[in-house]
Design a protein around this motif. Structure first.
Motif, mmCIF file in Angstrom:
data_model
loop_
_atom_site.group_PDB
_atom_site.id
_atom_site.type_symbol
_atom_site.label_atom_id
_atom_site.label_comp_id
_atom_site.label_asym_id
_atom_site.label_seq_id
_atom_site.Cartn_x
_atom_site.Cartn_y
_atom_site.Cartn_z
ATOM 1 N N UNK A 14 0.763 -1.063 -0.196
ATOM 2 C CA UNK A 14 -0.085 -0.060 -0.012
ATOM 3 C C UNK A 14 0.757 1.420 -0.027
ATOM 4 N N UNK A 15 1.535 1.454 0.668
ATOM 5 C CA UNK A 15 2.602 2.004 0.721
ATOM 6 C C UNK A 15 4.015 3.032 0.060
ATOM 7 N N UNK A 16 3.361 1.671 -1.272
ATOM 8 C CA UNK A 16 4.637 1.985 -2.697
ATOM 9 C C UNK A 16 3.296 2.440 -3.339
ATOM 10 N N UNK A 17 2.088 2.571 -3.751
ATOM 11 C CA UNK A 17 1.295 2.462 -4.070
ATOM 12 C C UNK A 17 1.009 4.291 -3.674
ATOM 13 N N UNK A 18 0.770 5.101 -2.420
ATOM 14 C CA UNK A 18 0.952 6.210 -1.961
ATOM 15 C C UNK A 18 1.529 7.064 -2.757
ATOM 16 N N UNK A 141 -8.163 1.763 12.473
ATOM 17 C CA UNK A 141 -7.663 -0.116 12.578
ATOM 18 C C UNK A 141 -9.091 -0.428 11.700
ATOM 19 N N UNK A 142 -10.162 -0.456 12.096
ATOM 20 C CA UNK A 142 -10.828 -0.972 11.184
ATOM 21 C C UNK A 142 -10.555 -0.452 9.353
ATOM 22 N N UNK A 143 -9.973 0.054 8.720
ATOM 23 C CA UNK A 143 -10.072 0.009 8.078
ATOM 24 C C UNK A 143 -8.347 -0.740 7.474
ATOM 25 N N UNK A 144 -7.741 -0.575 8.783
ATOM 26 C CA UNK A 144 -6.420 -1.671 8.129
ATOM 27 C C UNK A 144 -6.367 -3.115 7.860
ATOM 28 N N UNK A 145 -7.672 -3.596 8.840
ATOM 29 C CA UNK A 145 -8.633 -4.865 8.805
ATOM 30 C C UNK A 145 -8.406 -4.994 7.141
ATOM 31 N N UNK A 268 -0.280 3.375 7.933
ATOM 32 C CA UNK A 268 -0.484 3.437 6.176
ATOM 33 C C UNK A 268 -2.187 3.978 5.855
ATOM 34 N N UNK A 269 -2.571 3.012 6.406
ATOM 35 C CA UNK A 269 -4.204 3.835 6.436
ATOM 36 C C UNK A 269 -4.013 5.195 6.078
ATOM 37 N N UNK A 270 -3.537 5.585 7.777
ATOM 38 C CA UNK A 270 -3.841 6.974 7.950
ATOM 39 C C UNK A 270 -3.267 7.607 6.628
ATOM 40 N N UNK A 274 -5.195 10.482 4.467
ATOM 41 C CA UNK A 274 -4.657 11.978 4.679
ATOM 42 C C UNK A 274 -4.790 12.146 2.444
ATOM 43 N N UNK A 275 -3.936 11.895 2.261
ATOM 44 C CA UNK A 275 -4.223 11.958 0.321
ATOM 45 C C UNK A 275 -5.287 12.028 0.073
ATOM 46 N N UNK A 276 -6.396 11.054 0.520
ATOM 47 C CA UNK A 276 -7.233 10.929 -0.008
ATOM 48 C C UNK A 276 -8.201 12.533 0.501
ATOM 49 N N UNK A 277 -7.983 13.459 2.037
ATOM 50 C CA UNK A 277 -8.619 14.280 2.290
ATOM 51 C C UNK A 277 -8.113 15.927 1.417
ATOM 52 N N UNK A 278 -6.396 15.319 1.229
ATOM 53 C CA UNK A 278 -6.065 15.674 -0.327
ATOM 54 C C UNK A 278 -7.052 16.045 -1.643
ATOM 55 N N UNK A 279 -7.430 15.398 -1.615
ATOM 56 C CA UNK A 279 -7.631 15.211 -2.650
ATOM 57 C C UNK A 279 -9.039 15.372 -2.774
ATOM 58 N N UNK A 280 -9.616 15.813 -2.014
ATOM 59 C CA UNK A 280 -11.045 15.699 -1.445
ATOM 60 C C UNK A 280 -11.361 17.650 -1.894
ATOM 61 N N UNK A 281 -9.951 17.962 -1.196
ATOM 62 C CA UNK A 281 -10.217 20.151 -1.315
ATOM 63 C C UNK A 281 -9.620 20.082 -2.674
ATOM 64 N N UNK A 282 -9.085 19.470 -3.251
ATOM 65 C CA UNK A 282 -8.440 19.786 -4.794
ATOM 66 C C UNK A 282 -10.158 20.262 -5.858
#
Length: 286
Positions: A14-18, A141-145, A268-270, A274-282
């Motif tokens: 996931x980190x590589x994708x992010x 945490x549930x997102x990580x699951x 990594x989910x956190x 953050x990246x999704x929040x950034x995209x939502x603002x854009x």
């Protein structure tokens, strides 16, 4: 012998994708930013923060620590949250809990902007998770699951899933997330009568009750997928989960370890949030 579901492997993939997503944003002059707010210096919280900062650095997210004095008033705390809400370089805000007793979580949780609430503190995001509405942020945490289940191709549709734990941080939101994937859900807890009967029926068993090694071998069905969310320390100071790992791995089909399981994926989910929040603002400004 069960297959080990490595959280470290999931976090790496996931980190590589992010990283790729952040590189794309940076090419446009945009750097995703996270502010971690802590009142005081609880050792367990500081340990988590250190891990989150490291993960953000690896991915390319700007991570700012906002460490506030223990005797900060509730009014001053809310003022700082409002400042971060208005800061255009901050796309995500994580408030470390628990807060000191003189700062009421029930009052201040409404102050963080839902658009920057990347770990589901504001009830507006909790409501979205519980109702199945898109656009909110579920707890990390549930997102990580869910990330672990997806990475290893574990289907939920039609499966009997049992969650042991009913907290608003893990158990309940995870139940709603799994229900959206068409799992057949049972939520149990430490007061459930004949808990072993319920857990042994599970095709997918999630332990999230916060009680060291409470899930024993005779409580797990043969071939079950076992996800251990618990982080505990035994009488010898050794970290362990809610599952008696050494015994259960002999009957389960797949199992997450502790450490090295769900907890390895949360930071990594956190970052993903953050990246999704950034995209939502854009997108909102486009």
């Amino acid at each position: 012998m069960a297959d080990i579901l490595s959280g470290k492997e999931v976090a790496q993939a996931l980190g590589e994708k992010l990283k790729g997503e952040v590189d794309q944003l940076k090419s446009r002059g945009i750097v995703p930013g996270l502010a971690i707010v802590i009142v005081g210096d609880r050792p367990d919280s500081m340990s988590y923060i250190k891990g989150a900062q490291k993960k953000c650095s690896e991915i390319g997210i700007d991570c700012r620590l906002v460490q506030l004095p223990e005797d900060l008033s509730e009014k001053e705390f809310v003022s700082k949250i409002h400042q971060l809400n208005e800061d255009r370089n901050v796309h995500g805000i994580l408030v470390m809990r628990p807060l000191p007793a003189h700062i009421s979580e029930d009052r201040v949780k409404y102050e963080i902007s839902p658009l920057k609430d990347v770990d589901c503190f504001n009830p507006a995001n909790i409501a979205k998770v519980m109702s199945g509405e898109e656009g909110g942020f579920a707890p990390c945490t549930p997102s990580a699951v869910m990330e672990i289940l997806d990475h290893y191709g574990i289907e939920l549709g039609g499966k009997r899933a049992v969650i042991v734990g009913r907290s608003m941080v893990v158990g309940r939101p995870l139940a709603m997330m799994m229900l959206r994937r068409n799992a057949t859900l049972t939520i149990c807890h430490t007061k459930t009568v004949d808990l072993a009967k319920e857990t042994s029926r599970a095709e997918i068993l999630v332990a999230a009750a916060g009680k060291a090694r409470m899930i024993k071998k005779d409580m797990v069905g043969s071939g079950a997928v076992v996800i251990d969310v618990g982080i505990n320390f035994d009488e010898n100071g050794k970290m362990c989960g809610d599952v008696d790992f050494e015994a259960v791995k002999d009957v389960a089909g797949k199992i997450t370890p502790v450490p090295g399981g769900v907890g390895s994926v949360t930071s990594t989910v956190l970052a993903k949030h953050v990246i999704r929040a950034c995209r939502m603002l854009i997108d909102s400004e486009a």
